[in-house]
Design a protein around this motif. Structure first.
Motif, PDB file in Angstrom:
ATOM      1  N   LEU A 106       0.792  -1.232   0.000  1.00 18.84           N
ATOM      2  CA  LEU A 106       0.000   0.000   0.000  1.00 18.84           C
ATOM      3  C   LEU A 106       0.824   1.282   0.000  1.00 18.84           C
ATOM      4  N   ALA A 107       1.980   1.287   0.635  1.00 17.91           N
ATOM      5  CA  ALA A 107       2.794   2.503   0.770  1.00 17.91           C
ATOM      6  C   ALA A 107       1.951   3.640   1.344  1.00 17.91           C
ATOM      7  N   ARG A 108       1.344   3.387   2.486  1.00 15.24           N
ATOM      8  CA  ARG A 108       0.542   4.377   3.197  1.00 15.24           C
ATOM      9  C   ARG A 108       0.937   4.343   4.677  1.00 15.24           C
ATOM     10  N   PRO A 109       0.607   5.400   5.425  1.00 15.99           N
ATOM     11  CA  PRO A 109       0.846   5.318   6.874  1.00 15.99           C
ATOM     12  C   PRO A 109       0.015   4.185   7.461  1.00 15.99           C
ATOM     13  N   ILE A 110       0.664   3.324   8.213  1.00 14.57           N
ATOM     14  CA  ILE A 110      -0.032   2.181   8.811  1.00 14.57           C
ATOM     15  C   ILE A 110       0.295   2.123  10.296  1.00 14.57           C
TER      16      ILE A 110
ATOM     17  N   ALA B  63       1.571   8.031  13.186  1.00 14.99           N
ATOM     18  CA  ALA B  63       1.794   7.208  11.989  1.00 14.99           C
ATOM     19  C   ALA B  63       1.959   8.093  10.760  1.00 14.99           C
ATOM     20  N   VAL B  64       1.090   9.101  10.623  1.00 16.76           N
ATOM     21  CA  VAL B  64       1.170   9.996   9.465  1.00 16.76           C
ATOM     22  C   VAL B  64       2.473  10.782   9.484  1.00 16.76           C
ATOM     23  N   ARG B  65       2.860  11.318  10.654  1.00 14.61           N
ATOM     24  CA  ARG B  65       4.109  12.099  10.757  1.00 14.61           C
ATOM     25  C   ARG B  65       5.321  11.242  10.411  1.00 14.61           C
ATOM     26  N   ARG B  66       5.362  10.046  10.965  1.00 12.79           N
ATOM     27  CA  ARG B  66       6.506   9.160  10.693  1.00 12.79           C
ATOM     28  C   ARG B  66       6.566   8.769   9.219  1.00 12.79           C
ATOM     29  N   PHE B  67       5.394   8.460   8.648  1.00 15.43           N
ATOM     30  CA  PHE B  67       5.350   8.085   7.236  1.00 15.43           C
ATOM     31  C   PHE B  67       5.851   9.235   6.367  1.00 15.43           C
ATOM     32  N   ASN B  68       5.363  10.452   6.635  1.00 14.10           N
ATOM     33  CA  ASN B  68       5.776  11.615   5.844  1.00 14.10           C
ATOM     34  C   ASN B  68       7.270  11.890   5.989  1.00 14.10           C
TER      35      ASN B  68
END
Length: 201
Positions: free
Chosen positions: A79-83, A123-128
């Motif tokens: 997926l390559a999304r925040p998980i 999760a979103v911050r780390r992914f970004n």
């Protein structure tokens, strides 16, 4: 790419336990999110997830078997999304496997609705942050690769036309401007032509 600022965020919860999924959903709704979908991990659910194009995925695995965990980690890679992954118990090997697969937040024994929002935001911050680092790394690799191509093209010009390095670069640059191309593309064309003619370095 995550939903633009201000746009509604689509969140998918992967869970086959209705009770646990409800805890996550309530926490998300309390935090102001309403585009929420619960998907049981059965059948061709990865393809279904890809079609849904979520911005964030929350996986509630409870006490996952090794097979279940591996299946969820395959989802993470696809997926390559925040998980964010919620589990009741874990060990170092499971945590390491989750990090390697790109899971942005791994929460052990923390399924409480008041924790859902901060975990999602983390999760979103780390992914970004990771995506930015990956982009910068890719750009650095591309720049290094292009520099090697340009250096090789300069060497060909210096040898074949007895030019200085500065003059060889100026010739590449002027040729690129005249053709409306990038210098690296002109350099690659020169290398290809030189190799075809048996004069490659």
């Amino acid at each position: 790419m995550i939903a633009p600022k201000g746009a509604p965020m689509r969140i998918v919860i992967i869970d086959d336990s209705g009770l646990r999924a409800t805890v996550l959903e309530e926490g998300l709704r309390d935090a102001g999110y309403d585009d929420i979908h619960i998907v049981p991990p059965r059948g061709a659910f990865v393809a279904r997830l890809e079609r849904m194009a979520p911005d964030v995925v929350l996986m509630d695995l409870g006490s996952p078997s090794r097979d279940t965990l591996e299946e969820m980690l395959m989802v993470s890679r696809a997926l390559a999304r925040p998980i964010a992954m919620f589990v009741d118990q874990s060990d170092d090997a499971m945590i390491g496997a989750a990090i390697d697969a790109g899971v942005s937040a791994y929460v052990v024994d923390g399924l409480r609705k008041e924790r859902v929002k901060p975990v999602l935001e983390l999760a979103v911050r780390r992914f970004n942050a990771f995506a930015k680092m990956q982009t910068e790394l890719d750009e650095a690799r591309t720049a290094l690769s292009e520099r090697k191509i340009i250096d090789r093209a300069k060497s060909i010009l210096m040898n074949q036309r007895s030019l200085s390095e500065q003059d060889a670069y100026a010739l590449l640059r002027s040729s690129a401007m005249n053709q409306g191309k990038k210098i690296v593309d002109v350099a690659q064309a020169l290398i290809t032509a030189s190799d075809l003619l048996g004069g490659g370095l």
